[in-house]
Design a protein around this motif. Structure first.
Motif, PDB file in Angstrom:
ATOM      1  N   ASP A   1       1.154  -1.360   0.221  1.00 22.77           N
ATOM      2  CA  ASP A   1       0.107   0.035  -0.301  1.00 22.77           C
ATOM      3  C   ASP A   1       1.152   1.180   0.015  1.00 22.77           C
ATOM      4  N   GLU A   2       1.671   1.128   1.051  1.00 18.17           N
ATOM      5  CA  GLU A   2       3.063   1.936   0.947  1.00 18.17           C
ATOM      6  C   GLU A   2       3.173   2.317  -0.260  1.00 18.17           C
ATOM      7  N   MET A   3       4.174   1.634  -1.244  1.00 16.16           N
ATOM      8  CA  MET A   3       4.844   1.723  -2.219  1.00 16.16           C
ATOM      9  C   MET A   3       3.389   1.995  -3.836  1.00 16.16           C
ATOM     10  N   LEU A   4       2.005   1.477  -3.891  1.00 16.62           N
ATOM     11  CA  LEU A   4       1.040   1.774  -4.061  1.00 16.62           C
ATOM     12  C   LEU A   4       0.717   3.170  -4.455  1.00 16.62           C
ATOM     13  N   ASP A   5       0.608   4.118  -2.972  1.00 15.10           N
ATOM     14  CA  ASP A   5       0.256   5.221  -2.440  1.00 15.10           C
ATOM     15  C   ASP A   5       1.554   6.133  -3.117  1.00 15.10           C
ATOM     16  N   LYS A   6       2.832   5.589  -3.359  1.00 14.24           N
ATOM     17  CA  LYS A   6       4.156   6.506  -3.066  1.00 14.24           C
ATOM     18  C   LYS A   6       3.720   6.372  -5.110  1.00 14.24           C
ATOM     19  N   VAL A   7       3.860   5.552  -5.936  1.00 16.64           N
ATOM     20  CA  VAL A   7       3.326   5.717  -7.669  1.00 16.64           C
ATOM     21  C   VAL A   7       2.062   6.666  -7.291  1.00 16.64           C
ATOM     22  N   ARG A   8       0.991   6.567  -6.663  1.00 19.77           N
ATOM     23  CA  ARG A   8       0.025   7.188  -7.197  1.00 19.77           C
ATOM     24  C   ARG A   8       0.366   9.034  -7.306  1.00 19.77           C
TER      25      ARG A   8
END
Length: 65
Positions: A42-49
């Motif tokens: 979730d942290e990685m996806l939030d960063k990408v977002r």
């Protein structure tokens, strides 16, 4: 010790393949942005977002393609 996944599919398909498509499609992303670590999806996806400037729904749609 954290496991770093390079071939396990944290999403609906092989993450390595998905990551390569994202890198090809979005020049602003790099390998570090797409590093998948157990428990940190979730942290990685939030960063990408945030990097892409998309909503969560838009990012989900990008990942489904």
């Amino acid at each position: 010790m954290m496991k770093i996944h390079t071939t396990t599919a944290p999403f609906s398909e092989n993450w390595c393949e998905q990551k390569e498509r994202l890198l090809d499609r979005f020049a602003i992303l790099n390998e570090t942005d797409l590093l998948y670590i157990d428990g940190k999806k979730d942290e990685m996806l939030d960063k990408v977002r945030k990097i892409l400037g998309t909503t969560q729904e838009e990012l989900r749609n990008i990942l489904k393609k």
